[in-house]
Motif scaffolding. Structure first.
Motif, mmCIF file in Angstrom:
data_model
loop_
_atom_site.group_PDB
_atom_site.id
_atom_site.type_symbol
_atom_site.label_atom_id
_atom_site.label_comp_id
_atom_site.label_asym_id
_atom_site.label_seq_id
_atom_site.Cartn_x
_atom_site.Cartn_y
_atom_site.Cartn_z
ATOM 1 N N ASP A 86 -6.401 6.980 11.420
ATOM 2 C CA ASP A 86 -7.100 7.952 10.592
ATOM 3 C C ASP A 86 -6.771 7.760 9.120
ATOM 4 N N ILE A 87 -5.523 7.416 8.839
ATOM 5 C CA ILE A 87 -5.079 7.272 7.457
ATOM 6 C C ILE A 87 -3.865 6.360 7.406
ATOM 7 N N THR A 88 -3.757 5.582 6.351
ATOM 8 C CA THR A 88 -2.538 4.829 6.041
ATOM 9 C C THR A 88 -2.090 5.222 4.652
ATOM 10 N N ILE A 89 -0.794 5.481 4.514
ATOM 11 C CA ILE A 89 -0.216 5.825 3.222
ATOM 12 C C ILE A 89 0.888 4.828 2.917
ATOM 13 N N ASP A 90 0.784 4.162 1.775
ATOM 14 C CA ASP A 90 1.715 3.078 1.456
ATOM 15 C C ASP A 90 1.898 2.995 -0.050
ATOM 16 N N ALA A 118 6.683 -7.028 3.607
ATOM 17 C CA ALA A 118 5.919 -6.600 4.789
ATOM 18 C C ALA A 118 4.415 -6.706 4.573
ATOM 19 N N LEU A 119 3.983 -7.588 3.682
ATOM 20 C CA LEU A 119 2.574 -7.611 3.280
ATOM 21 C C LEU A 119 1.609 -7.885 4.422
ATOM 22 N N LEU A 120 1.991 -8.726 5.388
ATOM 23 C CA LEU A 120 1.071 -9.062 6.471
ATOM 24 C C LEU A 120 0.776 -7.838 7.324
ATOM 25 N N ARG A 121 1.822 -7.172 7.795
ATOM 26 C CA ARG A 121 1.612 -5.973 8.599
ATOM 27 C C ARG A 121 0.940 -4.883 7.772
ATOM 28 N N GLU A 122 1.320 -4.766 6.511
ATOM 29 C CA GLU A 122 0.720 -3.744 5.655
ATOM 30 C C GLU A 122 -0.784 -3.952 5.517
ATOM 31 N N LYS A 123 -1.215 -5.194 5.356
ATOM 32 C CA LYS A 123 -2.648 -5.438 5.184
ATOM 33 C C LYS A 123 -3.401 -5.218 6.494
ATOM 34 N N ILE A 124 -2.816 -5.634 7.605
ATOM 35 C CA ILE A 124 -3.464 -5.412 8.904
ATOM 36 C C ILE A 124 -3.638 -3.920 9.157
ATOM 37 N N VAL A 125 -2.586 -3.152 8.935
ATOM 38 C CA VAL A 125 -2.634 -1.709 9.180
ATOM 39 C C VAL A 125 -3.610 -1.032 8.225
ATOM 40 N N ALA A 126 -3.578 -1.411 6.953
ATOM 41 C CA ALA A 126 -4.467 -0.783 5.970
ATOM 42 C C ALA A 126 -5.934 -1.021 6.298
ATOM 43 N N THR A 127 -6.275 -2.230 6.701
ATOM 44 C CA THR A 127 -7.678 -2.542 6.970
ATOM 45 C C THR A 127 -8.148 -1.988 8.309
ATOM 46 N N ALA A 128 -7.236 -1.445 9.104
ATOM 47 C CA ALA A 128 -7.599 -0.797 10.364
ATOM 48 C C ALA A 128 -7.555 0.720 10.220
ATOM 49 N N SER A 129 -7.795 1.221 9.001
ATOM 50 C CA SER A 129 -7.672 2.650 8.716
ATOM 51 C C SER A 129 -8.958 3.206 8.119
ATOM 52 N N GLU A 130 -9.249 4.461 8.471
ATOM 53 C CA GLU A 130 -10.405 5.137 7.885
ATOM 54 C C GLU A 130 -10.190 5.398 6.399
ATOM 55 N N ARG A 131 -8.946 5.688 6.040
ATOM 56 C CA ARG A 131 -8.638 5.995 4.646
ATOM 57 C C ARG A 131 -7.293 5.392 4.282
#
Length: 258
Positions: A85-89, A107-120
């Motif tokens: 639903d949301i990622t906050i970073d 942690a850029l790889l996981r951060e980008k994967i998680v961010a792009t799989a988020s509604e916001r």
């Protein structure tokens, strides 16, 4: 609690506290990595204990996972929840278009994967992270260990023709040894001073064999929360054309006005 914090940390904490208000019960939440994101996780833990807030958190690093579990937050995986639903970073730099450099914490790889799989995607930062042009902060590039020397040379060749201010490439070290990410990879830090065309550079880097991902987060962030040393926070949303100025000559909505 804020008495022992530096003005920068007070600002980071203020941004995290404001962003935590976006989290609602039952949400699937991407949890970022870094000092600013740590304040967020702590605040969510406080809400869990005081309000009974129940969320499922997807951490972007082992460090964040450990902190979230210590706060009593249910930790899950992206595979289990499917979408967020949301990622906050946090961010290392953010420009007037809400484009970012991230990855200072590795942690850029996981951060980008998680961010792009988020509604916001909500970015939390102190005012020092706002820039007119990306590039003063070293750009992290995650690379696999195999063929590291060859990959580095290809990166250097790419930079030779890129619109950047400098072209220094350094292997990130920790305790005298190559830094290892949670995925078992290494990081090349590109000291560029200025990035003239971030999109072109990002595409070029990701076409190099051996490069896993780079720390340019372009067109991903929806909202920026900027904390102040006085404990207040400013919310900048891309959907609100309010002309909020950033450092330097750029304006966040220049393209919209034009």
């Amino acid at each position: 609690m804020t008495d022992a914090l530096s003005p920068s940390d007070i600002a980071k904490r203020a941004s995290a506290l404001r962003a935590a208000e976006f989290v609602e019960p039952g949400m699937r939440v991407g949890l970022g990595t870094g000092s600013t994101a740590a304040f967020l996780v702590q605040r969510l833990g406080e809400r869990l204990r005081s309000e009974g807030l129940r969320i499922r958190g997807v951490p972007t690093s082992a460090r964040t996972a450990d902190l979230a579990q210590a706060e009593g937050i249910e930790v899950t995986t992206l595979e289990e929840v499917g979408w967020l639903d949301i990622t906050i970073d946090g961010a290392d730099e953010v420009d007037g278009r809400l484009d970012l450099i991230k990855g200072g914490g590795g942690a850029l790889l996981r951060e980008k994967i998680v961010a792009t799989a988020s509604e916001r995607v909500v970015i939390i930062a102190d005012a020092g992270k706002r820039v007119g042009t990306l590039g003063a902060f070293p750009l992290p590039v995650e690379v696999i260990p195999f063929g590291l020397g060859a990959t580095r040379r290809l990166v250097e060749d790419l930079l030779a023709g890129a619109d950047v201010g400098a072209r220094q490439v350094e292997l990130r070290l920790r305790d005298g040894r190559p830094f290892v990410t949670d995925e078992g990879n290494h990081i090349l830090d590109l000291r560029l001073e200025r990035i003239g065309n971030a999109r072109q550079l990002s595409l070029g880097l990701n076409q190099i064999p051996g490069v896993v991902e780079n720390g340019l987060f372009l067109g991903i962030a929806d909202t920026l929360v900027v904390g102040r040393p006085d404990g207040g926070a400013e919310v900048v949303d891309m959907s609100q054309a309010d002309g909020v100025p950033f450092a330097g000559t750029d304006n966040i909505f220049t393209e919209v006005v034009d």
